[in-house]
Write a protein that holds these residues in place. Structure first.
Motif, PDB file in Angstrom:
ATOM      1  N   MET A 191       0.766  -1.058   0.048  1.00 15.08           N
ATOM      2  CA  MET A 191       0.080  -0.088  -0.094  1.00 15.08           C
ATOM      3  C   MET A 191       0.742   1.275   0.244  1.00 15.08           C
ATOM      4  N   MET A 192       0.535   2.106  -0.824  1.00 18.50           N
ATOM      5  CA  MET A 192       1.100   3.511  -0.722  1.00 18.50           C
ATOM      6  C   MET A 192       0.841   4.356   0.366  1.00 18.50           C
ATOM      7  N   GLU A 193       1.692   5.289   0.527  1.00 16.16           N
ATOM      8  CA  GLU A 193       1.343   6.075   1.674  1.00 16.16           C
ATOM      9  C   GLU A 193       1.103   7.378   1.371  1.00 16.16           C
ATOM     10  N   ASN A 194       0.552   8.376   2.129  1.00 14.34           N
ATOM     11  CA  ASN A 194       0.139   9.944   2.038  1.00 14.34           C
ATOM     12  C   ASN A 194       1.652  10.527   2.376  1.00 14.34           C
ATOM     13  N   ASN A 195       2.621  10.691   1.475  1.00 12.29           N
ATOM     14  CA  ASN A 195       3.900  11.338   1.692  1.00 12.29           C
ATOM     15  C   ASN A 195       4.075  12.670   1.061  1.00 12.29           C
ATOM     16  N   THR A 196       3.073  13.178   0.403  1.00 11.42           N
ATOM     17  CA  THR A 196       3.267  14.294  -0.571  1.00 11.42           C
ATOM     18  C   THR A 196       3.775  15.487   0.175  1.00 11.42           C
ATOM     19  N   ALA A 197       4.689  16.234   0.075  1.00 14.65           N
ATOM     20  CA  ALA A 197       5.396  17.251   0.728  1.00 14.65           C
ATOM     21  C   ALA A 197       4.590  18.483   0.833  1.00 14.65           C
ATOM     22  N   LEU A 198       4.352  18.784   2.037  1.00 13.91           N
ATOM     23  CA  LEU A 198       3.285  19.798   2.605  1.00 13.91           C
ATOM     24  C   LEU A 198       3.828  21.314   2.196  1.00 13.91           C
ATOM     25  N   LYS A 199       2.754  22.076   1.997  1.00 13.76           N
ATOM     26  CA  LYS A 199       3.491  23.439   1.635  1.00 13.76           C
ATOM     27  C   LYS A 199       3.157  24.597   2.386  1.00 13.76           C
ATOM     28  N   TYR A 200       1.955  24.284   3.236  1.00 18.68           N
ATOM     29  CA  TYR A 200       1.844  25.276   4.469  1.00 18.68           C
ATOM     30  C   TYR A 200       1.923  24.671   5.916  1.00 18.68           C
ATOM     31  N   LEU A 201       1.630  23.409   5.936  1.00 21.67           N
ATOM     32  CA  LEU A 201       1.405  22.710   7.190  1.00 21.67           C
ATOM     33  C   LEU A 201       2.564  22.248   7.894  1.00 21.67           C
ATOM     34  N   ASN A 202       2.951  22.329   9.116  1.00 18.03           N
ATOM     35  CA  ASN A 202       4.067  21.670   9.702  1.00 18.03           C
ATOM     36  C   ASN A 202       3.671  20.257   9.863  1.00 18.03           C
ATOM     37  N   PRO A 203       4.353  19.150   9.227  1.00 21.39           N
ATOM     38  CA  PRO A 203       3.905  18.128   9.571  1.00 21.39           C
ATOM     39  C   PRO A 203       4.092  17.103  10.653  1.00 21.39           C
ATOM     40  N   ASP A 204       5.027  17.690  11.472  1.00 19.67           N
ATOM     41  CA  ASP A 204       5.140  17.097  12.903  1.00 19.67           C
ATOM     42  C   ASP A 204       4.834  17.916  14.202  1.00 19.67           C
ATOM     43  N   TRP A 205       4.006  18.915  13.822  1.00 19.09           N
ATOM     44  CA  TRP A 205       3.536  19.704  15.028  1.00 19.09           C
ATOM     45  C   TRP A 205       2.881  18.790  15.897  1.00 19.09           C
ATOM     46  N   TYR A 206       1.854  18.118  15.500  1.00 17.18           N
ATOM     47  CA  TYR A 206       0.833  16.982  16.347  1.00 17.18           C
ATOM     48  C   TYR A 206       1.682  16.377  17.405  1.00 17.18           C
ATOM     49  N   LYS A 207       3.104  16.177  17.277  1.00 17.77           N
ATOM     50  CA  LYS A 207       4.025  15.504  18.051  1.00 17.77           C
ATOM     51  C   LYS A 207       4.340  16.735  19.204  1.00 17.77           C
ATOM     52  N   THR A 208       4.189  17.585  19.026  1.00 19.03           N
ATOM     53  CA  THR A 208       4.685  18.779  20.119  1.00 19.03           C
ATOM     54  C   THR A 208       3.947  18.808  21.199  1.00 19.03           C
ATOM     55  N   PRO A 209       4.207  19.247  22.414  1.00 18.18           N
ATOM     56  CA  PRO A 209       3.411  19.223  23.427  1.00 18.18           C
ATOM     57  C   PRO A 209       1.957  20.216  23.392  1.00 18.18           C
ATOM     58  N   GLU A 210       2.119  21.095  22.496  1.00 18.22           N
ATOM     59  CA  GLU A 210       0.939  21.949  22.349  1.00 18.22           C
ATOM     60  C   GLU A 210       0.060  21.129  21.262  1.00 18.22           C
ATOM     61  N   GLY A 211       0.763  20.403  20.372  1.00 18.86           N
ATOM     62  CA  GLY A 211      -0.267  19.629  19.556  1.00 18.86           C
ATOM     63  C   GLY A 211      -0.643  18.667  20.076  1.00 18.86           C
ATOM     64  N   GLU A 212       0.109  17.883  21.007  1.00 22.64           N
ATOM     65  CA  GLU A 212      -0.558  16.806  21.613  1.00 22.64           C
ATOM     66  C   GLU A 212      -1.686  16.782  22.632  1.00 22.64           C
ATOM     67  N   LEU A 213      -1.788  18.296  23.042  1.00 18.44           N
ATOM     68  CA  LEU A 213      -2.709  18.685  23.991  1.00 18.44           C
ATOM     69  C   LEU A 213      -3.926  19.021  23.389  1.00 18.44           C
ATOM     70  N   ILE A 214      -3.882  19.430  22.170  1.00 17.16           N
ATOM     71  CA  ILE A 214      -5.186  19.548  21.399  1.00 17.16           C
ATOM     72  C   ILE A 214      -5.529  18.313  20.841  1.00 17.16           C
ATOM     73  N   VAL A 215      -4.668  17.589  20.127  1.00 17.65           N
ATOM     74  CA  VAL A 215      -5.254  16.236  19.628  1.00 17.65           C
ATOM     75  C   VAL A 215      -5.791  15.359  20.891  1.00 17.65           C
ATOM     76  N   GLN A 216      -5.483  15.567  21.803  1.00 16.69           N
ATOM     77  CA  GLN A 216      -6.163  14.674  23.096  1.00 16.69           C
ATOM     78  C   GLN A 216      -7.691  15.087  23.021  1.00 16.69           C
ATOM     79  N   GLN A 217      -8.025  16.277  22.851  1.00 17.89           N
ATOM     80  CA  GLN A 217      -9.246  16.775  22.831  1.00 17.89           C
ATOM     81  C   GLN A 217     -10.415  16.236  21.738  1.00 17.89           C
ATOM     82  N   LEU A 218      -9.666  15.528  20.988  1.00 13.43           N
ATOM     83  CA  LEU A 218     -10.364  14.874  19.982  1.00 13.43           C
ATOM     84  C   LEU A 218     -10.919  13.332  20.093  1.00 13.43           C
ATOM     85  N   TYR A 219     -10.376  12.891  21.357  1.00 12.60           N
ATOM     86  CA  TYR A 219     -10.489  11.555  21.813  1.00 12.60           C
ATOM     87  C   TYR A 219     -11.569  11.317  22.972  1.00 12.60           C
TER      88      TYR A 219
END
Length: 231
Positions: free
Chosen positions: A1-29
């Motif tokens: 299976m191929m992956e969604n690995n297209t280079a991003l133009k505007y979004l930071n691809p690893d931001w969700y791994k930061t403390p701020e990102g993880e805190l917001i992502v937790q709100q989705l669960y």
């Protein structure tokens, strides 16, 4: 299976791994289970910091009858429901899905509204398909790799969607593969269409985050281009 690995133009691809990102992502669960995404109703909203910009995009979902439109939306919402058999959607199915991201050093909350309807209802009532496709930021056509006719359906729809931004949502399969990677890549290049493989394990951010990052970045980039062209 191929992956969604297209280079991003505007979004930071690893931001969700930061403390701020993880805190917001937790709100989705769900609060009592960090492996199940929370269902947000029409009047509900993730709890995020005041002043966080919300970016809303409407995505119409098309596909031949039985291709998996409803299942696609279910998978994207973190609920890979196993359907015992084909049941056509009655009327219009709308699902709001949220995804936080950092866009050009600014935290944003993307609200993706997926709209889909059953083929029979759409043929019987013209206003249903009109409502699903009206003022969309993108139209996603579901291609099921276990069903070659789903790609034929996409091909037949493209000529009537000349004024829409069209993308392909590709459903993978472990057996009975009828549409292979090379063929799909050649088709996408010939038709100049971006395609996104649905995450195989939606509860794992390893797959979910790249998919939503790529999708949000693509739709945001397209709208940014429209705004720039109009200036």
């Amino acid at each position: 299976m191929m992956e969604n690995n297209t280079a991003l133009k505007y979004l930071n691809p690893d931001w969700y791994k930061t403390p701020e990102g993880e805190l917001i992502v937790q709100q989705l669960y769900c609060p009592n289970n960090n492996k199940i995404l929370k269902h947000f109703g029409i009047l509900e909203h993730p709890s995020i910091a005041p002043g966080t910009q919300e970016v809303v995009f409407k995505i119409g979902v098309l596909g031949k009858a039985g291709s998996g439109k409803t299942k696609t939306i279910s998978v994207l919402s973190g609920k890979p429901t196993v359907f015992p058999g084909y049941i056509e959607t009655i009327g219009i199915h709308v699902k709001n899905i949220y995804w936080p991201a950092q866009v050009q050093a600014k935290t944003c909350l993307f609200k993706l509204q997926f709209w889909e309807s059953g083929e029979s209802c759409s043929k019987r009532y013209n206003y249903i398909s009109t409502a699903c496709l009206e003022k969309t930021d993108a139209v996603a056509i579901v291609v099921n790799r276990a069903d070659r006719t789903s790609l034929d359906y996409a091909d037949s729809k493209l000529d009537s969607l000349t004024h829409s931004v069209v993308i392909l949502f590709v459903m993978d399969t472990d057996q009975n593969v009828q549409i292979h990677d090379q063929e799909l890549s050649q088709y996408a290049r010939r038709r100049r269409l971006p395609f996104f493989y649905l995450p195989p394990h939606t509860l794992d951010l390893k797959y979910l985050a790249p998919f939503y990052n790529s999708l949000c970045d693509f739709v945001f980039s397209n709208q940014h281009k429209i705004i720039s062209d109009s200036l």
